[in-house]
Design a protein around this motif. Structure first.
Motif, PDB file in Angstrom:
ATOM      1  N   MET A  35       0.825  -1.185   0.000  1.00  0.00           N
ATOM      2  CA  MET A  35       0.000   0.000   0.000  1.00  0.00           C
ATOM      3  C   MET A  35       0.872   1.253   0.000  1.00  0.00           C
ATOM      4  SD  MET A  35      -3.003   1.045   2.681  1.00  0.00           S
ATOM      5  CE  MET A  35      -3.599  -0.609   2.648  1.00  0.00           C
ATOM      6  N   LEU A  36       1.718   1.409   1.022  1.00  0.00           N
ATOM      7  CA  LEU A  36       2.635   2.560   1.063  1.00  0.00           C
ATOM      8  C   LEU A  36       3.983   2.240   0.444  1.00  0.00           C
ATOM      9  CD1 LEU A  36       2.001   3.962   4.662  1.00  0.00           C
ATOM     10  CD2 LEU A  36       1.245   4.927   2.500  1.00  0.00           C
ATOM     11  N   ASN A  37       4.324   0.969   0.433  1.00  0.00           N
ATOM     12  CA  ASN A  37       5.612   0.521  -0.100  1.00  0.00           C
ATOM     13  C   ASN A  37       6.801   1.156   0.605  1.00  0.00           C
ATOM     14  OD1 ASN A  37       4.411  -1.230  -2.009  1.00  0.00           O
ATOM     15  ND2 ASN A  37       4.001   0.528  -3.316  1.00  0.00           N
ATOM     16  N   VAL A  38       6.707   1.297   1.932  1.00  0.00           N
ATOM     17  CA  VAL A  38       7.818   1.778   2.745  1.00  0.00           C
ATOM     18  C   VAL A  38       7.940   0.881   3.972  1.00  0.00           C
ATOM     19  CG1 VAL A  38       7.699   4.194   2.017  1.00  0.00           C
ATOM     20  CG2 VAL A  38       6.395   3.457   4.005  1.00  0.00           C
ATOM     21  N   GLU A  39       9.131   0.836   4.505  1.00  0.00           N
ATOM     22  CA  GLU A  39       9.371   0.095   5.739  1.00  0.00           C
ATOM     23  C   GLU A  39       9.176   1.036   6.928  1.00  0.00           C
ATOM     24  OE1 GLU A  39      10.136  -3.213   5.953  1.00  0.00           O
ATOM     25  OE2 GLU A  39       9.916  -3.312   3.774  1.00  0.00           O
ATOM     26  N   MET A  40       9.074   0.454   8.114  1.00  0.00           N
ATOM     27  CA  MET A  40       8.933   1.237   9.326  1.00  0.00           C
ATOM     28  C   MET A  40      10.076   2.245   9.425  1.00  0.00           C
ATOM     29  SD  MET A  40       6.723   1.448  11.746  1.00  0.00           S
ATOM     30  CE  MET A  40       5.881  -0.097  11.500  1.00  0.00           C
ATOM     31  N   GLY A  41       9.742   3.502   9.687  1.00  0.00           N
ATOM     32  CA  GLY A  41      10.733   4.559   9.817  1.00  0.00           C
ATOM     33  C   GLY A  41      11.063   5.264   8.513  1.00  0.00           C
ATOM     34  N   GLU A  42      10.509   4.786   7.405  1.00  0.00           N
ATOM     35  CA  GLU A  42      10.780   5.396   6.109  1.00  0.00           C
ATOM     36  C   GLU A  42       9.650   6.347   5.704  1.00  0.00           C
ATOM     37  OE1 GLU A  42      13.387   1.892   3.954  1.00  0.00           O
ATOM     38  OE2 GLU A  42      11.307   2.150   3.361  1.00  0.00           O
ATOM     39  N   THR A  43       9.979   7.196   4.735  1.00  0.00           N
ATOM     40  CA  THR A  43       9.026   8.147   4.176  1.00  0.00           C
ATOM     41  C   THR A  43       8.753   7.753   2.727  1.00  0.00           C
ATOM     42  OG1 THR A  43       9.851   9.906   5.619  1.00  0.00           O
ATOM     43  CG2 THR A  43       8.622  10.603   3.669  1.00  0.00           C
ATOM     44  N   THR A  44       7.515   7.936   2.307  1.00  0.00           N
ATOM     45  CA  THR A  44       7.159   7.626   0.920  1.00  0.00           C
ATOM     46  C   THR A  44       7.988   8.498  -0.018  1.00  0.00           C
ATOM     47  OG1 THR A  44       5.311   9.198   1.033  1.00  0.00           O
ATOM     48  CG2 THR A  44       4.800   6.877   1.432  1.00  0.00           C
ATOM     49  N   PRO A  45       8.246   8.025  -1.243  1.00  0.00           N
ATOM     50  CA  PRO A  45       9.070   8.781  -2.184  1.00  0.00           C
ATOM     51  C   PRO A  45       8.575  10.207  -2.450  1.00  0.00           C
ATOM     52  CG  PRO A  45       8.774   6.558  -2.988  1.00  0.00           C
ATOM     53  CD  PRO A  45       7.875   6.713  -1.791  1.00  0.00           C
ATOM     54  N   ASP A  46       7.260  10.420  -2.352  1.00  0.00           N
ATOM     55  CA  ASP A  46       6.727  11.762  -2.580  1.00  0.00           C
ATOM     56  C   ASP A  46       6.856  12.659  -1.349  1.00  0.00           C
ATOM     57  OD1 ASP A  46       4.752  10.767  -0.881  1.00  0.00           O
ATOM     58  OD2 ASP A  46       3.187  10.759  -2.407  1.00  0.00           O
ATOM     59  N   GLY A  47       7.368  12.094  -0.240  1.00  0.00           N
ATOM     60  CA  GLY A  47       7.594  12.870   0.977  1.00  0.00           C
ATOM     61  C   GLY A  47       6.344  13.183   1.776  1.00  0.00           C
ATOM     62  N   GLN A  48       5.223  12.585   1.437  1.00  0.00           N
ATOM     63  CA  GLN A  48       3.967  12.921   2.095  1.00  0.00           C
ATOM     64  C   GLN A  48       3.704  12.155   3.387  1.00  0.00           C
ATOM     65  OE1 GLN A  48       0.400  13.265  -0.273  1.00  0.00           O
ATOM     66  NE2 GLN A  48       1.613  13.485  -2.122  1.00  0.00           N
ATOM     67  N   ILE A  49       4.163  10.905   3.450  1.00  0.00           N
ATOM     68  CA  ILE A  49       3.818  10.065   4.608  1.00  0.00           C
ATOM     69  C   ILE A  49       5.055   9.373   5.143  1.00  0.00           C
ATOM     70  CG2 ILE A  49       2.509   8.036   5.356  1.00  0.00           C
ATOM     71  CD1 ILE A  49       0.399   8.774   3.311  1.00  0.00           C
ATOM     72  N   THR A  50       5.232   9.452   6.459  1.00  0.00           N
ATOM     73  CA  THR A  50       6.291   8.724   7.153  1.00  0.00           C
ATOM     74  C   THR A  50       5.622   7.701   8.058  1.00  0.00           C
ATOM     75  OG1 THR A  50       7.746  10.643   7.126  1.00  0.00           O
ATOM     76  CG2 THR A  50       8.261   8.912   8.725  1.00  0.00           C
ATOM     77  N   LEU A  51       6.082   6.478   7.996  1.00  0.00           N
ATOM     78  CA  LEU A  51       5.524   5.395   8.793  1.00  0.00           C
ATOM     79  C   LEU A  51       6.374   5.231  10.038  1.00  0.00           C
ATOM     80  CD1 LEU A  51       3.408   3.132   8.895  1.00  0.00           C
ATOM     81  CD2 LEU A  51       5.036   1.690   7.669  1.00  0.00           C
ATOM     82  N   GLU A  52       5.774   5.493  11.195  1.00  0.00           N
ATOM     83  CA  GLU A  52       6.477   5.382  12.464  1.00  0.00           C
ATOM     84  C   GLU A  52       5.694   4.489  13.415  1.00  0.00           C
ATOM     85  OE1 GLU A  52       6.734   9.423  13.793  1.00  0.00           O
ATOM     86  OE2 GLU A  52       8.546   9.798  12.648  1.00  0.00           O
ATOM     87  N   GLU A  53       6.424   3.791  14.257  1.00  0.00           N
ATOM     88  CA  GLU A  53       5.810   2.946  15.273  1.00  0.00           C
ATOM     89  C   GLU A  53       6.008   3.614  16.622  1.00  0.00           C
ATOM     90  OE1 GLU A  53       6.112  -1.643  16.888  1.00  0.00           O
ATOM     91  OE2 GLU A  53       7.711  -0.841  15.648  1.00  0.00           O
ATOM     92  N   CYS A  54       4.980   3.554  17.462  1.00  0.00           N
ATOM     93  CA  CYS A  54       5.136   4.065  18.828  1.00  0.00           C
ATOM     94  C   CYS A  54       4.467   3.086  19.776  1.00  0.00           C
ATOM     95  CB  CYS A  54       4.558   5.468  18.961  1.00  0.00           C
ATOM     96  SG  CYS A  54       2.787   5.543  18.802  1.00  0.00           S
TER      97      CYS A  54
END
Length: 58
Positions: free
Chosen positions: A1-20
């Motif tokens: 869906m986002l095609n990013v790993e935890m701690g990464e930001t999507t290539p377009d810079g819009q979404i960062t996936l973080e765990e808390c």
């Protein structure tokens, strides 16, 4: 869906996936926080709708 790993930001810079560990919303679990707003009782099939609200068209 986002095609990013935890701690990464999507290539377009819009979404960062973080765990808390805690956002203080156990009674609403599972939750995600989007732009400092808690989205509670989120079912997996509703997650794409949450993303569409925050993603700008490319």
């Amino acid at each position: 869906m986002l095609n990013v790993e935890m701690g990464e930001t999507t290539p377009d810079g819009q979404i960062t996936l973080e765990e808390c560990r805690c956002v203080g919303a156990c009674s609403q679990a599972p939750v995600v926080v989007v732009d400092e707003e808690v989205q509670g009782r989120l079912k997996p099939n509703k997650f794409p709708q949450v993303l569409k609200k925050v993603q700008k068209p490319s």
